[in-house]
Design a protein around this motif. Structure first.
Motif, PDB file in Angstrom:
ATOM      1  N   GLN A 180       0.905  -1.158   0.017  1.00  0.00           N
ATOM      2  CA  GLN A 180      -0.081   0.018  -0.041  1.00  0.00           C
ATOM      3  C   GLN A 180       0.835   1.504   0.244  1.00  0.00           C
ATOM      4  O   GLN A 180       0.630   2.142  -0.758  1.00  0.00           O
ATOM      5  N   LEU A 181       1.997   1.266   0.632  1.00  0.00           N
ATOM      6  CA  LEU A 181       2.939   2.342   0.759  1.00  0.00           C
ATOM      7  C   LEU A 181       3.531   2.554  -0.670  1.00  0.00           C
ATOM      8  O   LEU A 181       3.626   3.681  -1.081  1.00  0.00           O
ATOM      9  N   GLY A 182       3.779   1.514  -1.495  1.00  0.00           N
ATOM     10  CA  GLY A 182       4.082   1.623  -2.824  1.00  0.00           C
ATOM     11  C   GLY A 182       3.346   2.177  -3.797  1.00  0.00           C
ATOM     12  O   GLY A 182       3.557   2.911  -4.676  1.00  0.00           O
ATOM     13  N   VAL A 183       1.957   1.735  -3.562  1.00  0.00           N
ATOM     14  CA  VAL A 183       0.706   2.544  -4.329  1.00  0.00           C
ATOM     15  C   VAL A 183       0.758   4.070  -4.093  1.00  0.00           C
ATOM     16  O   VAL A 183       0.682   4.684  -4.773  1.00  0.00           O
ATOM     17  N   LYS A 184       0.939   4.264  -2.728  1.00  0.00           N
ATOM     18  CA  LYS A 184       1.029   5.753  -2.214  1.00  0.00           C
ATOM     19  C   LYS A 184       2.040   6.492  -3.021  1.00  0.00           C
ATOM     20  O   LYS A 184       1.924   7.505  -3.570  1.00  0.00           O
ATOM     21  N   ARG A 205      -4.764  -2.424  -7.136  1.00  0.00           N
ATOM     22  CA  ARG A 205      -3.859  -1.328  -6.732  1.00  0.00           C
ATOM     23  C   ARG A 205      -4.582  -0.029  -7.438  1.00  0.00           C
ATOM     24  O   ARG A 205      -4.344   0.988  -6.801  1.00  0.00           O
ATOM     25  N   VAL A 206      -5.467  -0.176  -8.347  1.00  0.00           N
ATOM     26  CA  VAL A 206      -6.253   1.182  -9.072  1.00  0.00           C
ATOM     27  C   VAL A 206      -7.224   1.583  -7.695  1.00  0.00           C
ATOM     28  O   VAL A 206      -7.138   2.844  -7.717  1.00  0.00           O
ATOM     29  N   THR A 207      -7.834   0.563  -7.360  1.00  0.00           N
ATOM     30  CA  THR A 207      -8.769   1.034  -6.062  1.00  0.00           C
ATOM     31  C   THR A 207      -8.159   1.649  -5.062  1.00  0.00           C
ATOM     32  O   THR A 207      -8.628   2.729  -4.616  1.00  0.00           O
ATOM     33  N   MET A 208      -6.939   1.021  -4.646  1.00  0.00           N
ATOM     34  CA  MET A 208      -6.201   1.637  -3.608  1.00  0.00           C
ATOM     35  C   MET A 208      -5.785   3.052  -4.012  1.00  0.00           C
ATOM     36  O   MET A 208      -5.818   3.904  -3.169  1.00  0.00           O
ATOM     37  N   ALA A 209      -5.476   3.100  -5.243  1.00  0.00           N
ATOM     38  CA  ALA A 209      -4.755   4.531  -5.580  1.00  0.00           C
ATOM     39  C   ALA A 209      -5.951   5.672  -5.561  1.00  0.00           C
ATOM     40  O   ALA A 209      -5.705   6.809  -5.125  1.00  0.00           O
ATOM     41  N   VAL A 210      -7.026   5.176  -5.854  1.00  0.00           N
ATOM     42  CA  VAL A 210      -8.122   6.407  -6.056  1.00  0.00           C
ATOM     43  C   VAL A 210      -8.620   6.507  -4.660  1.00  0.00           C
ATOM     44  O   VAL A 210      -8.913   7.633  -4.327  1.00  0.00           O
ATOM     45  N   MET A 211      -8.570   5.702  -3.762  1.00  0.00           N
ATOM     46  CA  MET A 211      -9.208   5.575  -2.399  1.00  0.00           C
ATOM     47  C   MET A 211      -7.946   6.707  -1.762  1.00  0.00           C
ATOM     48  O   MET A 211      -8.400   7.600  -0.948  1.00  0.00           O
ATOM     49  N   TYR A 212      -6.423   6.489  -1.879  1.00  0.00           N
ATOM     50  CA  TYR A 212      -5.640   7.219  -1.489  1.00  0.00           C
ATOM     51  C   TYR A 212      -5.793   8.722  -2.005  1.00  0.00           C
ATOM     52  O   TYR A 212      -5.727   9.544  -0.885  1.00  0.00           O
ATOM     53  N   TYR A 213      -5.998   8.681  -3.070  1.00  0.00           N
ATOM     54  CA  TYR A 213      -5.703  10.004  -3.683  1.00  0.00           C
ATOM     55  C   TYR A 213      -7.164  10.915  -3.344  1.00  0.00           C
ATOM     56  O   TYR A 213      -6.975  12.361  -3.023  1.00  0.00           O
ATOM     57  N   THR A 214      -8.160  10.372  -2.984  1.00  0.00           N
ATOM     58  CA  THR A 214      -9.280  11.058  -2.562  1.00  0.00           C
ATOM     59  C   THR A 214      -9.431  11.376  -1.106  1.00  0.00           C
ATOM     60  O   THR A 214     -10.283  12.266  -0.650  1.00  0.00           O
ATOM     61  N   LYS A 215      -9.016  10.549  -0.473  1.00  0.00           N
ATOM     62  CA  LYS A 215      -9.161  10.445   1.092  1.00  0.00           C
ATOM     63  C   LYS A 215      -7.745  10.778   1.577  1.00  0.00           C
ATOM     64  O   LYS A 215      -7.825  10.983   2.995  1.00  0.00           O
ATOM     65  N   GLY A 216      -6.591  10.602   1.003  1.00  0.00           N
ATOM     66  CA  GLY A 216      -5.438  11.063   1.852  1.00  0.00           C
ATOM     67  C   GLY A 216      -4.751  10.014   2.646  1.00  0.00           C
ATOM     68  O   GLY A 216      -4.002  10.371   3.116  1.00  0.00           O
ATOM     69  N   ASN A 217      -5.186   8.904   2.776  1.00  0.00           N
ATOM     70  CA  ASN A 217      -4.836   8.051   3.606  1.00  0.00           C
ATOM     71  C   ASN A 217      -4.596   6.664   2.676  1.00  0.00           C
ATOM     72  O   ASN A 217      -5.536   6.189   2.151  1.00  0.00           O
ATOM     73  N   LYS A 240     -13.351   5.952  -9.317  1.00  0.00           N
ATOM     74  CA  LYS A 240     -13.058   7.521  -9.016  1.00  0.00           C
ATOM     75  C   LYS A 240     -14.754   8.209  -8.859  1.00  0.00           C
ATOM     76  O   LYS A 240     -14.703   9.024  -8.012  1.00  0.00           O
ATOM     77  N   GLU A 241     -15.578   7.700  -9.477  1.00  0.00           N
ATOM     78  CA  GLU A 241     -17.053   8.076  -9.321  1.00  0.00           C
ATOM     79  C   GLU A 241     -17.753   7.731  -7.893  1.00  0.00           C
ATOM     80  O   GLU A 241     -18.093   8.905  -7.282  1.00  0.00           O
ATOM     81  N   LEU A 242     -17.589   6.625  -7.470  1.00  0.00           N
ATOM     82  CA  LEU A 242     -17.730   6.280  -6.252  1.00  0.00           C
ATOM     83  C   LEU A 242     -17.170   7.055  -4.977  1.00  0.00           C
ATOM     84  O   LEU A 242     -17.716   7.132  -4.121  1.00  0.00           O
ATOM     85  N   ASN A 243     -15.971   7.361  -5.343  1.00  0.00           N
ATOM     86  CA  ASN A 243     -15.243   8.181  -4.161  1.00  0.00           C
ATOM     87  C   ASN A 243     -15.248   9.683  -4.566  1.00  0.00           C
ATOM     88  O   ASN A 243     -14.335  10.304  -3.825  1.00  0.00           O
ATOM     89  N   LYS A 291     -10.184  16.330  -9.813  1.00  0.00           N
ATOM     90  CA  LYS A 291      -8.663  16.792 -10.163  1.00  0.00           C
ATOM     91  C   LYS A 291      -8.108  17.431  -8.835  1.00  0.00           C
ATOM     92  O   LYS A 291      -6.917  17.193  -8.311  1.00  0.00           O
ATOM     93  N   GLU A 292      -8.864  18.161  -7.975  1.00  0.00           N
ATOM     94  CA  GLU A 292      -8.526  18.882  -6.911  1.00  0.00           C
ATOM     95  C   GLU A 292      -8.859  18.161  -5.529  1.00  0.00           C
ATOM     96  O   GLU A 292      -8.963  18.781  -4.553  1.00  0.00           O
ATOM     97  N   ALA A 293      -9.134  16.757  -5.658  1.00  0.00           N
ATOM     98  CA  ALA A 293      -9.611  16.227  -4.559  1.00  0.00           C
ATOM     99  C   ALA A 293      -8.690  16.513  -3.187  1.00  0.00           C
ATOM    100  O   ALA A 293      -9.283  16.627  -2.221  1.00  0.00           O
ATOM    101  N   ILE A 294      -7.307  16.287  -3.218  1.00  0.00           N
ATOM    102  CA  ILE A 294      -6.616  16.694  -2.324  1.00  0.00           C
ATOM    103  C   ILE A 294      -5.045  16.981  -3.022  1.00  0.00           C
ATOM    104  O   ILE A 294      -4.847  16.649  -4.009  1.00  0.00           O
ATOM    105  N   VAL A 295      -4.461  17.575  -2.096  1.00  0.00           N
ATOM    106  CA  VAL A 295      -3.020  18.226  -2.796  1.00  0.00           C
ATOM    107  C   VAL A 295      -1.933  17.081  -2.034  1.00  0.00           C
ATOM    108  O   VAL A 295      -1.974  16.874  -0.986  1.00  0.00           O
ATOM    109  N   ILE A 296      -1.445  16.387  -2.871  1.00  0.00           N
ATOM    110  CA  ILE A 296      -0.495  15.235  -2.304  1.00  0.00           C
ATOM    111  C   ILE A 296       0.822  15.764  -2.379  1.00  0.00           C
ATOM    112  O   ILE A 296       1.478  16.263  -3.546  1.00  0.00           O
ATOM    113  N   GLN A 297       1.625  15.786  -1.259  1.00  0.00           N
ATOM    114  CA  GLN A 297       2.952  16.475  -1.142  1.00  0.00           C
ATOM    115  C   GLN A 297       3.816  15.097  -1.481  1.00  0.00           C
ATOM    116  O   GLN A 297       3.880  14.240  -0.933  1.00  0.00           O
TER     117      GLN A 297
END
Length: 187
Positions: free
Chosen positions: A32-36, A87-99, A172-175, A179-185
């Protein structure tokens, strides 16, 4: 008619086994860290594209040599397709939720919902079985087309690529993806 019923029963048994053992095993093996880190480095859409190409590769390989490579490659192709979908599902979840740390039950709820499967309030055995059965049926329908070498490679690769892209759009639709969901540093 008996042969069709036997095939249907066999698919159901394989789907049950996949739901009970396979999904959790695949989930636990994904870094999961690798997906992040991948999303942070490439951005969400490029990460999804990379996963789609990885799925297309195994689809193409399993269809390249006709029946022989299909029989040998199908289990690897199914495992890789599910891995890339996860992996795609985890990526979208991370991107939209930040965790990026996701538990299995929450994750399977999103996977089930993204496949338009009734997941209910909690992830139940039947939801995981329905997801597994749907995946197995998708592969069964394409198996006959993959018997023809080269054409099978194109069909397998294209079908896997499109499957991952469609799943990404659904997740993506579910979450509530924007494009501006979160800012990832970058880390």
């Amino acid at each position: 008619m008996k042969a069709l019923k036997k095939i249907s029963t066999n698919i159901k048994q394989q789907a049950d086994r996949l739901a009970h053992e396979g999904f959790k095993q695949i989930f636990s093996r994904i870094d999961q860290l690798g997906v992040k880190k991948g999303v942070d480095k490439l951005g969400l859409d490029k990460f999804i594209e990379q996963c789609a190409y990885m799925a297309a590769g195994s689809g193409a390989l399993s269809g390249t040599g006709g029946l022989i490579t299909m029989m040998a490659g199908m289990p690897v192709d199914v495992a890789n397709l599910i891995t890339q979908q996860f992996r795609v599902t985890m990526a979208v979840m991370y991107y939209t939720k930040g965790n990026y740390k996701i538990n299995f039950n929450e994750f399977m709820s999103v996977v089930a919902a993204s496949m338009k499967v009734e997941a209910g309030v909690a992830v139940a055995k039947t939801a995981m079985e329905a997801v597994a059965e749907k995946i197995m049926l998708k592969f069964g329908a394409r198996a006959a087309q993959r018997l023809v070498p080269v054409v099978g490679a194109v069909i397998g690769g294209t079908a896997n690529y499109l499957f991952i892209k469609r799943m990404a759009a659904s997740v993506k639709e579910l979450n509530g993806y924007t494009k501006e969901a979160i800012v990832i540093q970058p880390s």
